[in-house]
Design an enzyme around this catalytic site. Structure first.
Site, short mmCIF file in Angstrom:
data_model
loop_
_atom_site.label_atom_id
_atom_site.label_comp_id
_atom_site.label_asym_id
_atom_site.label_seq_id
_atom_site.Cartn_x
_atom_site.Cartn_y
_atom_site.Cartn_z
NE ARG A 163 -4.47 -30.31 53.47
CZ ARG A 163 -3.17 -30.57 53.35
NH1 ARG A 163 -2.30 -29.65 53.01
NH2 ARG A 163 -2.71 -31.79 53.53
CB SER B 149 -10.73 -33.75 54.53
OG SER B 149 -9.99 -34.88 54.20
CD GLU C 3 -9.17 -29.93 54.02
OE1 GLU C 3 -8.52 -30.58 54.85
OE2 GLU C 3 -9.32 -30.27 52.84
#
Ligand code: EPU
Length: 310
Positions: free
Chosen positions: A180, A229, A299
């Site tokens: 990510r 998320s 995130e």
């Protein structure tokens, strides 16, 4: 980052940049999927590359903070807003074209549009983005993905505007993707990406997309505003599992709630404020750390100034 107080001369300059639209004091609640967040000083919409290059140059010369507003799908802006310029690439950078097995897309293009284009062209490789909201630029910066695949798997090159306004093309050997994340030069703006895809059957691709969308709908809240998320999965475990295990599933602060459907999502049930969401974030981090000794890393990206008091 400097204080961000905007000099009237800079304001005038930004207002009159060629090929750039400027709007002042724009509330981010209208530009983020969580539907929360205070105002930015200015929202710039460059209509072409030259406009973006000049805007970036001017902002850097003046040391004025700026950030790229993708589709706002992974972003939490504090309630007090942020003394910064948001740059939207939606209008000027949403083109997409095919060149043999390669697809070149502008950073402002919606991922859903990119996927539709690939489907029309029978080009396979990007099916994993089915259901991921957001723009090409945002997805690249985040190395967006799911267990079904991630940007790093298919990205051939990224096109950037650097802090001094210069253009650069980085091929995949020079793109340091990780989980990510994509590390790019500071202040670089992603303006486009090239994807290397393979010719495939449209029906096969359709089936794959359908099954990914179904799995997402079954497991994740999709009726209420969210930012996907909230935390990265810690190595060898799942943020959703850990948050559920400490008993926080469904817990609510104001109108912000840890989703009863998936504990790694925070949903806005109506009038949630950024501080409610941040309070849930801290609660989850604290409890998971106490009970499991695991630090949950964000995130989503949090930007903005704190409220003083109130
Ligand atoms: N789980 C729980 N409780 C919950 C939620 C999940 O115990 O409330 C457990 C599940 O039972 C499963 C595990 O946690 O064993 C993983 O859950 P899930 O399969 O839903 O996947 P995830 O790791 O939470 C990842 C991506 C999502 C992506 C899905 C589906 C991350 C941080 N998240 O979720 O990506 O949609 O896989 O492919 O990698 C996003 O990044 O914004 C995002 C939505």
């Amino acid at each position: 980052m400097k204080t961000g107080v905007m000099d009237p001369e800079l304001r005038k300059e930004l207002q009159h940049l060629d090929g750039v639209k400027a709007e002042w004091d724009v509330t981010m609640a209208g530009h983020t999927s969580l539907r929360v967040g205070g105002p930015v000083s200015c929202l710039l919409r460059p209509l072409n590359l030259a406009g973006l290059q000049t805007a970036v140059q001017v902002l850097n010369q003046n040391n004025y903070p700026y950030f790229i507003l993708g589709r706002g799908t992974n972003l939490l802006v504090q309630d007090a807003g942020i003394k910064a310029v948001a740059i939207s690439l939606e209008e000027g950078f949403s083109q997409v074209e095919r060149n043999d097995g390669k697809v070149k897309a502008g950073a402002g293009l919606r991922l859903s549009r990119l996927l539709r284009f690939c489907l029309q062209q029978n080009l396979s490789g990007l099916e994993f983005i089915a259901g991921i909201p957001g723009s090409v630029g945002g997805a690249l910066r985040m190395n967006a993905g799911t267990p079904a695949g991630e940007m790093a798997d298919v990205c051939e090159a990224a096109h950037l505007v650097l802090a001094d306004g210069a253009l650069a093309r980085l091929d995949r050997t020079r793109l340091p993707f990780s989980y990510r994340r994509l590390d790019l030069p500071p202040a670089a703006v992603v303006v486009g990406a090239e994807f290397l895809l393979t010719v495939s059957s449209r029906e096969h691709m359709r089936q794959r997309i359908r099954s990914l969308l179904k799995a997402r709908k079954d497991k994740q809240p999709w009726r209420l505003p969210s930012a996907g998320s909230v935390f990265k999965n810690p190595p060898g475990d799942f943020a959703g599992r850990l948050i559920e295990a400490v008993g926080l599933k469904g817990v609510r602060i104001g109108d912000a709630q840890i989703s009863p459907k998936h504990a790694n999502f925070i949903v806005n049930r109506g009038q949630a404020r950024a501080r409610d969401i941040l309070a849930l974030i801290h609660l989850a981090q604290q409890k998971v750390s106490q009970e499991f000794g695991v630090h949950l890393e964000l995130e989503i990206e949090v930007v903005g100034n704190h409220h003083n008091g109130s």
